[in-house]
Design a protein around this motif. Structure first.
Motif, PDB file in Angstrom:
ATOM      1  N   TRP A 337       0.851  -1.304  -0.330  1.00 31.44           N
ATOM      2  CA  TRP A 337       0.089  -0.096  -0.026  1.00 31.44           C
ATOM      3  C   TRP A 337       0.945   1.103   0.120  1.00 31.44           C
ATOM      4  CZ3 TRP A 337      -3.490  -1.942   4.295  1.00 31.44           C
ATOM      5  CH2 TRP A 337      -4.512  -3.098   3.955  1.00 31.44           C
ATOM      6  N   ASN A 338       1.648   1.454  -1.084  1.00 30.08           N
ATOM      7  CA  ASN A 338       2.452   2.517  -1.154  1.00 30.08           C
ATOM      8  C   ASN A 338       2.330   2.833  -2.724  1.00 30.08           C
ATOM      9  OD1 ASN A 338       4.742   4.251  -0.225  1.00 30.08           O
ATOM     10  ND2 ASN A 338       5.774   3.560  -1.930  1.00 30.08           N
ATOM     11  N   ARG A 368      -5.791   3.421   2.726  1.00 24.80           N
ATOM     12  CA  ARG A 368      -4.738   2.949   3.612  1.00 24.80           C
ATOM     13  C   ARG A 368      -3.405   3.246   3.254  1.00 24.80           C
ATOM     14  NH1 ARG A 368      -7.622  -2.705   5.621  1.00 24.80           N
ATOM     15  NH2 ARG A 368      -9.582  -1.858   6.497  1.00 24.80           N
ATOM     16  N   THR A 370       0.637   2.256   4.191  1.00 22.66           N
ATOM     17  CA  THR A 370       1.408   1.300   5.209  1.00 22.66           C
ATOM     18  C   THR A 370       2.787   1.981   5.203  1.00 22.66           C
ATOM     19  OG1 THR A 370       2.396  -1.122   5.646  1.00 22.66           O
ATOM     20  CG2 THR A 370       2.463  -0.348   3.235  1.00 22.66           C
ATOM     21  N   ASN A 371       3.074   1.687   6.406  1.00 21.07           N
ATOM     22  CA  ASN A 371       4.637   2.135   6.818  1.00 21.07           C
ATOM     23  C   ASN A 371       5.592   1.161   6.580  1.00 21.07           C
ATOM     24  OD1 ASN A 371       3.817   0.545   8.939  1.00 21.07           O
ATOM     25  ND2 ASN A 371       3.793   2.149  10.609  1.00 21.07           N
ATOM     26  N   PHE A 383       3.442   6.939   2.620  1.00 22.41           N
ATOM     27  CA  PHE A 383       3.225   7.058   4.153  1.00 22.41           C
ATOM     28  C   PHE A 383       3.814   8.416   4.743  1.00 22.41           C
ATOM     29  CE2 PHE A 383       4.125   6.208   8.595  1.00 22.41           C
ATOM     30  CZ  PHE A 383       2.755   6.064   8.863  1.00 22.41           C
ATOM     31  N   TYR A 412      -0.739   0.304   9.178  1.00 27.18           N
ATOM     32  CA  TYR A 412      -0.996   1.444   8.023  1.00 27.18           C
ATOM     33  C   TYR A 412      -1.960   2.467   8.819  1.00 27.18           C
ATOM     34  CZ  TYR A 412      -6.181  -0.114   8.644  1.00 27.18           C
ATOM     35  OH  TYR A 412      -7.156  -0.596   9.172  1.00 27.18           O
TER      36      TYR A 412
END
Length: 762
Positions: A337-338, A368, A370-371, A383, A412
């Motif tokens: 999720w980037n 969302r 993500t880190n 993020f 996230y």
């Protein structure tokens, strides 16, 4: 005294009669009568539990409903105003109801209750966390709008409902959340809830928060409120109850909405969809052929596309979820999720090469971020940027809310789409990173799945006190879709599809898809539930809809499930039947590899290619007819996929039990009207909804019907059995239809001649 109070007024085609104990509204045009014993206000305690988007609500310690009086009422040419007193636990409060007929088919109303002397509302304590679960506790005011219903009336609507169309006799919550895995299918649901409650869901968990009900008695009730709403149709006094769990002092609680009138459910759909907004036509390229779901990098995808093209399957698009890269976790491989292109997996030239062959690329996004770093150690740049610029949802102390997913170990944050500059940043990111439309050339991506949106946290910091997070939760999906709508503005060939939404989402989302079904057959969470969801969604304006061909959720002896023998994977039979259904049900024929693609049947498998080609050609051939239905939906709000109540409302057979085998473990979906659907008024489709069946039972209502594959004519009403071998779904058209010659030519094209001539077509 109030006992003597009464009034009688005629305003714009509506007749209002009120006395101190009830209010009766009748539409002079349709004769529909709506009779209300009016309000009930109670105070209670509410808990809401969120497990990464799976929600459960409970309201308890509820006070008795206060007695109320109607004291004064006045009418003028614009409408009526009624006020009185209501007994609350802390004393008498004033209430006010204003009703303004807009025309002969719709009355706008507002009901407000003063609660100035009560300040005990709001979250009583910060949320408690238990693993990935957040438990919120509120003091709440429960304000109910009540009305009388009869035994014989049928009530439909309430957004996408996946297990029933007829809501009569049921009680359920309206709240946007995950619709659940299993949803009452046993033993899966019980097992899943032991380890991940409430993620199994139930018969009424849904992605949609749509408080709109339409009755066969000729009235509709639509609430504008975005809070948690409980619909109770279990007794002769029906109720829609809005749960106010707001922070800070309350100036009052309000219910606003519209009362609709019309001779039938169908007659009220144009009125309802004028409120919800109507969905636009999809870009024409989507109606032409197969959009194949694939992933694994450009070489892998090319191989699958080549297999389809070599078998002469008309491929119009390729849908990839892993375009931004992947993240490895002990539970498997997940889309990262980037949201920017991973050019090693999918070089930009690959998109251009496909475009030259007439194949569009579709991708995936959700709000969302993500880190976690990617599988090859790249940092989560999106993020980091969102956090630095203050674009993430924060708690009341100003800290970014970081949560863990429940299916893996990564974390996230979510984009704060209620903050104008964050929304703008996000919409811009969609146009530049997702569509890839910011470097001067044409967009490289022409559509995407616009996922999630149902887990807006209730402890989020909100800028305005009067709109607490409990009323923002159900608005978040539409805010998210609005950012996508702004991004595609000016690009008519580009679109997106969402799964969650509210009353007004049809005016914002360009398309829907029916979310995550289990690779099973049943009406709880399988193939049949998608068909039911499309029919019910169409009764709330969700007209441009489709299902993942083949379903999504799969499990294979999960070691952590208390019953390790539970397996859901897709075999050829299920994939073929799912595709047959989708040829008619879907606005767009988009396949999904599923959660466990390596152990499941795929459309490019050697043994499946002929079926894939045949059914994709059938889908493409239906385009002229489908376009006429989609145009009708744009103009009137009438959905292309129709339950029997929309076409033959006087016929009650739709609600009788079917003769088809019941799928064991699931108690939903046993009526005739949930085993078949109208595709427009002139076509009936009865898909195979059970494994290893080559026959279906079909109810044909009055009229002369022609079976597509054999040209055999049958006079309805009749309920009989028909052959439905793989590749030949039971489909019938009206002999008197303006489209009859179109369908006759279609059958000549798809049926080898000799056997068709044997049946003596005249």
């Amino acid at each position: 005294g109030s006992d003597a109070f009464s009034f009688d007024a005629h305003v714009r085609g509506w007749h209002f009669v009120a006395n101190s104990s009830d209010l009766v509204l009748s539409s002079t045009q349709s004769g529909a009568v709506w009779r209300s014993p009016l309000l009930s206000v109670r105070v209670g305690t509410r808990t809401s539990v969120n497990n990464v988007g799976c929600w459960s609500h409970k309201i308890y310690n509820v006070s008795k409903g206060g007695q109320w009086t109607l004291d004064t009422g006045k009418a003028n040419e614009n409408g009526v105003q009624i006020e009185g007193l209501i007994a609350m636990p802390w004393g008498q409060e004033k209430w006010l109801m204003e009703m303004e007929p807009l025309d002969s088919s719709m009355v706008k109303f507002n009901i407000s209750v003063d609660t100035q002397r009560f300040s005990g509302l709001g979250i009583t304590s910060p949320p408690r966390t238990e693993g990935t679960k957040e438990v919120y506790r509120y003091e709440s005011i429960e304000l109910s709008l009540r009305w009388l219903i009869t035994e014989s009336e049928i009530i439909v609507g309430a957004g996408e409902q996946f297990s029933t169309v007829d809501l009569s006799g049921r009680r359920f919550h309206l709240w946007a959340g995950e619709q659940g895995i299993g949803r009452g299918l046993e033993p899966l649901s019980r097992s899943l809830d032991l380890v991940a409650w409430p993620c199994a869901g139930n018969a009424f968990t849904t992605y949609s928060h749509v408080p709109a009900l339409l009755s066969s008695a000729g009235y509709g009730l639509v609430l504008e409120n975005s809070q948690l709403i409980t619909v109770d149709l279990t007794s002769s006094v029906a109720a829609m109850t809005v749960s106010f769990g707001l922070l800070g002092d309350l100036a009052g609680v309000k219910i606003s909405g519209h009362l609709l009138g019309g001779p039938s459910v169908r007659s009220m759909l144009p009125t309802l969809t004028s409120l919800t907004g109507r969905m636009p036509l999809p870009p024409s390229w989507m109606l032409e052929g197969l959009i194949v779901g694939s992933e694994g990098g450009h070489q892998v995808v090319n191989k699958q596309v080549s297999a389809l093209l070599a078998a002469k399957v008309p491929v119009t698009g390729v849908w990839i979820q892993d375009w931004s890269g992947v993240l490895l976790d002990r539970n498997g491989k997940f889309a990262w999720w980037n949201w920017e292109l991973d050019e090693e997996r999918y070089p930009k030239q690959w998109f251009r090469d496909l475009a030259e062959r007439g194949i569009k690329v579709l991708t995936y996004i959700n709000p969302r971020l993500t880190n976690a770093e990617s599988h090859n150690g790249k940092p989560a740049s999106i993020f980091a940027e969102a956090k630095r610029l203050g674009h993430l949802i924060t708690d009341t102390r100003g800290n970014a809310l970081i949560r863990k997913v429940n299916f893996a170990s990564f974390e996230y944050g979510m984009v704060n789409l209620f903050k104008e500059e964050s929304w703008q940043w996000w919409s811009n990111l969609i146009r530049c990173n997702v569509m890839m439309a910011c470097d001067g050339g044409p967009p490289l991506v022409h559509a995407w799945m616009h996922d999630y949106g149902e887990d807006y946290p209730l402890d989020a910091s909100v800028s305005s006190m009067e709109d607490g997070a409990t009323s923002l939760h159900n608005k978040y999906p539409r805010r998210s879709a609005k950012a996508a709508r702004a991004a595609v503005n000016g690009f008519p060939e580009v679109t997106f599809f969402t799964r969650s939404g509210d009353l007004h989402s049809p005016g914002t989302s360009q398309m829907f898809w029916l979310g995550d079904q289990l690779t099973s057959w049943d009406g709880c969470d399988g193939l049949q539930s998608a068909m039911v969801g499309a029919m019910s969604g169409g009764l709330s304006g969700w007209s441009m809809n489709h299902v993942d061909v083949g379903g999504f959720t799969m499990t294979d002896r999960l070691p952590w499930l208390p019953m390790p023998g539970i397996r859901f994977r897709r075999n050829d039979d299920l994939l073929t039947r799912w595709m047959e259904l989708s040829v008619f049900l879907n606005v767009v024929l988009r396949t999904h590899m599923g959660l466990l693609p390596n152990i499941s049947a795929q459309v490019w498998d050697t043994g499946q290619l002929d079926t894939t080609r045949h059914l994709t050609e059938l889908f493409g051939s239906l385009r002229p007819y489908r376009e006429s239905l989609l145009t009708e939906a744009v103009l009137t709000g009438l959905p292309p996929i129709r339950h029997g109540i929309l076409v033959h409302p006087e016929d009650r057979t739709w609600f009788n039990n079917t003769l088809r085998p019941v799928e064991k473990g699931c108690s939903a979906g046993h009526s005739i009207g949930l085993h078949q659907f109208f595709f427009g008024d002139d076509v009936i489709v009865a898909p195979v909804l059970r494994p290893l069946q080559e026959q279906v039972s079909v109810y044909l209502p009055k009229g002369a019907w022609v079976h597509l594959w054999s040209n055999k004519q049958t006079q309805g009403p009749v309920y009989t059995s028909w052959d439905a071998p793989p590749g030949r779904p039971a489909m019938f058209y009206l002999q008197s239809s303006a489209w009859a010659s179109f369908f006759f030519n279609l059958s000549r094209r798809f049926v080898p001649r000799p056997e068709a001539l044997d049946v003596g077509f005249v």
